[in-house]
Scaffold this motif. Structure first.
Motif, mmCIF file in Angstrom:
data_model
loop_
_atom_site.group_PDB
_atom_site.id
_atom_site.type_symbol
_atom_site.label_atom_id
_atom_site.label_comp_id
_atom_site.label_asym_id
_atom_site.label_seq_id
_atom_site.Cartn_x
_atom_site.Cartn_y
_atom_site.Cartn_z
ATOM 1 N N THR A 139 5.503 1.013 -17.397
ATOM 2 C CA THR A 139 5.703 2.240 -16.608
ATOM 3 C C THR A 139 6.421 3.285 -17.464
ATOM 4 O O THR A 139 6.057 4.471 -17.454
ATOM 5 N N GLN A 175 0.835 -1.210 0.000
ATOM 6 C CA GLN A 175 0.000 0.000 0.000
ATOM 7 C C GLN A 175 0.864 1.253 0.000
ATOM 8 O O GLN A 175 0.627 2.186 0.770
ATOM 9 N N SER A 176 1.875 1.296 -0.885
ATOM 10 C CA SER A 176 2.721 2.495 -0.956
ATOM 11 C C SER A 176 1.924 3.631 -1.586
ATOM 12 O O SER A 176 0.938 3.404 -2.305
ATOM 13 N N LYS A 180 9.351 -8.096 -2.233
ATOM 14 C CA LYS A 180 9.887 -9.320 -1.599
ATOM 15 C C LYS A 180 9.838 -10.441 -2.639
ATOM 16 O O LYS A 180 8.745 -10.821 -3.087
HETATM 17 P P1 NAD Z 1 7.239 0.278 -0.627
HETATM 18 O O1 NAD Z 1 8.493 -0.303 -0.073
HETATM 19 O O2 NAD Z 1 7.017 1.747 -0.584
HETATM 20 O O3 NAD Z 1 5.988 -0.412 0.107
HETATM 21 C C1 NAD Z 1 5.936 -1.803 0.301
HETATM 22 C C2 NAD Z 1 4.537 -2.194 0.758
HETATM 23 O O4 NAD Z 1 4.521 -3.611 0.915
HETATM 24 C C3 NAD Z 1 4.101 -1.593 2.094
HETATM 25 O O5 NAD Z 1 2.746 -1.211 2.005
HETATM 26 C C4 NAD Z 1 4.285 -2.757 3.096
HETATM 27 O O6 NAD Z 1 3.369 -2.671 4.184
HETATM 28 C C5 NAD Z 1 3.972 -3.941 2.200
HETATM 29 N N1 NAD Z 1 4.607 -5.187 2.656
HETATM 30 C C6 NAD Z 1 5.896 -5.381 3.007
HETATM 31 N N2 NAD Z 1 6.087 -6.674 3.348
HETATM 32 C C7 NAD Z 1 4.907 -7.309 3.209
HETATM 33 C C8 NAD Z 1 4.471 -8.640 3.412
HETATM 34 N N3 NAD Z 1 5.299 -9.593 3.831
HETATM 35 N N4 NAD Z 1 3.169 -8.923 3.161
HETATM 36 C C9 NAD Z 1 2.306 -7.974 2.727
HETATM 37 N N5 NAD Z 1 2.671 -6.694 2.510
HETATM 38 C C10 NAD Z 1 3.955 -6.365 2.748
HETATM 39 O O7 NAD Z 1 7.074 -0.331 -2.074
HETATM 40 P P2 NAD Z 1 6.881 0.292 -3.551
HETATM 41 O O8 NAD Z 1 7.693 1.518 -3.720
HETATM 42 O O9 NAD Z 1 5.425 0.301 -3.880
HETATM 43 O O10 NAD Z 1 7.593 -0.870 -4.377
HETATM 44 C C11 NAD Z 1 7.177 -2.228 -4.301
HETATM 45 C C12 NAD Z 1 7.913 -3.047 -5.333
HETATM 46 O O11 NAD Z 1 7.570 -2.585 -6.628
HETATM 47 C C13 NAD Z 1 9.453 -2.967 -5.265
HETATM 48 O O12 NAD Z 1 9.998 -4.209 -5.650
HETATM 49 C C14 NAD Z 1 9.798 -1.927 -6.308
HETATM 50 O O13 NAD Z 1 11.105 -2.112 -6.849
HETATM 51 C C15 NAD Z 1 8.742 -2.239 -7.334
HETATM 52 N N6 NAD Z 1 8.410 -1.099 -8.225
HETATM 53 C C16 NAD Z 1 8.354 -1.385 -9.542
HETATM 54 C C17 NAD Z 1 8.026 -0.375 -10.437
HETATM 55 C C18 NAD Z 1 7.929 -0.723 -11.896
HETATM 56 O O14 NAD Z 1 7.933 0.161 -12.734
HETATM 57 N N7 NAD Z 1 7.788 -1.997 -12.256
HETATM 58 C C19 NAD Z 1 7.777 0.918 -9.976
HETATM 59 C C20 NAD Z 1 7.791 1.169 -8.599
HETATM 60 C C21 NAD Z 1 8.113 0.131 -7.713
#
Ligand code: NAD
Length: 293
Positions: free
Chosen positions: A274, A166-167, A211
């Motif tokens: 993206t 939920q980022s 993860k």
């Molecule tokens: P973030 O680190 O800001 O947030 C992570 C979220 O996951 C939080 O809400 C946390 O509560 C939740 N979380 C953590 N561990 C958990 C678990 N075991 N079970 C359930 N929920 C859990 O993450 P973000 O910035 O949204 O990025 C997430 C992933 O997406 C990363 O791997 C990032 O590299 C990737 N990402 C990819 C793109 C793309 O263009 N493909 C863009 C942005 C982010």
């Protein structure tokens, strides 16, 4: 059953083609579209990222300028640079490369980008407007996810959707999009007690956690649409036992592809989409600025 692969690379190349046509049209009728990226410090990854942005812009006909500031640039200097770019009518899009050096307040910097030039959709004003279903420019990764869901053909109205993670920039905007489309949405996060209980109900499952392979096949409802946002670099043995570096998602793709109805691969799913959405937003920004005059 083997899932349909939602091929982000292929969709992205279609979108780039459309963007190239749009850019040519705007350039002829209103003048060039110009994207400025602000890079503070000489971070190698930031420079590499800027170089790939430049190439992409050149290919699609967008003008590109990298505005570099020293590593120790004061907050006021960064904000003044943004004020200058905001006021320059030739600049139609602005990106601030992250991460910023630790002494800078990233949120404050993002607030300063004109929401009409904010092609990454990171100004909190734009993220907040997602709540009203009317952002000026929406966050690119959330747009990529919603476009992939749209292309899966799933009927969202009344569907059970689960968003794991939920980022502010990915999970929450995607949750809002699904709600706007009348899905019944569950938002899971680090404190969710029984993740499997929720994910197993999901007709649409979006995972944005960071993860590697958190979601195994037995957490997925047969036939579900699975969108994997995660990008994780891992070191693991190849078929000959040699340690190699790989990029994997938050979903165990090999198992999930046997259960899901449609799924995005990593790499080649949300990532290229993206980038395509960044380009689409770059055109959209110009359109909206013209509409504002
Ligand atoms: P973030 O680190 O800001 O947030 C992570 C979220 O996951 C939080 O809400 C946390 O509560 C939740 N979380 C953590 N561990 C958990 C678990 N075991 N079970 C359930 N929920 C859990 O993450 P973000 O910035 O949204 O990025 C997430 C992933 O997406 C990363 O791997 C990032 O590299 C990737 N990402 C990819 C793109 C793309 O263009 N493909 C863009 C942005 C982010």
């Amino acid at each position: 059953m083997t899932a349909r692969i939602l091929d982000g690379k292929e969709y992205a190349s279609e979108i780039r083609l459309q963007v190239t046509r749009d850019v040519a049209w705007f350039t002829t009728h209103h003048g060039p579209i110009k994207l400025c990226a602000v890079l503070v410090g000489s971070d190698a990854a930031g420079r590499l990222y800027a170089e790939s942005q430049r190439k992409l812009c050149v290919k699609t006909g967008v003008k590109y300028e990298l505005v570099e500031l020293p590593e120790d640039a004061a907050q006021d200097a960064v904000l003044a640079t943004l004020d200058r770019l905001n006021a320059d009518p030739e600049v139609t899009g602005i990106i601030v490369q992250l991460p910023l050096p630790a002494h800078l307040d990233a949120a404050l910097v993002q607030w300063r980008i004109d929401p009409y030039k904010d092609v990454e959709g990171v100004n909190p004003a734009n993220i907040g407007l997602v709540f009203y279903n009317e952002p000026i420019l929406a966050p690119c990764t959330a747009l990529a996810v919603t476009e992939l869901i749209r292309r899966s053909g799933v009927e969202l109205r009344g569907a059970d959707a689960v968003v794991v993670g939920q980022s502010r920039i990915v999970g929450k905007p995607v949750t809002m999009f699904l709600l706007h489309n009348e899905a019944t949405v569950t938002g899971c996060h680090i404190a969710t007690r029984d993740l499997a209980h929720h994910t197993r109900q999901a007709d649409v499952l979006v995972v944005a956690v960071g993860k590697p392979r958190l979601i195994a096949a037995d957490l997925i409802k047969p036939g579900a649409v699975v969108i994997d946002v995660g990008i994780n670099r891992v070191r693991e043995p190849d078929e000959n036992g040699k340690l190699v570096r790989r990029t994997v998602g938050d979903v165990d793709f090999a198992g999930a592809v046997e259960v899901a109805g449609a799924i995005t691969p990593v790499p080649g799913g949300v990532g290229p989409m993206t980038v395509a959405m960044l380009l689409r937003n770059t055109v959209e920004a110009t359109r909206k600025q013209l509409g504002r005059r």
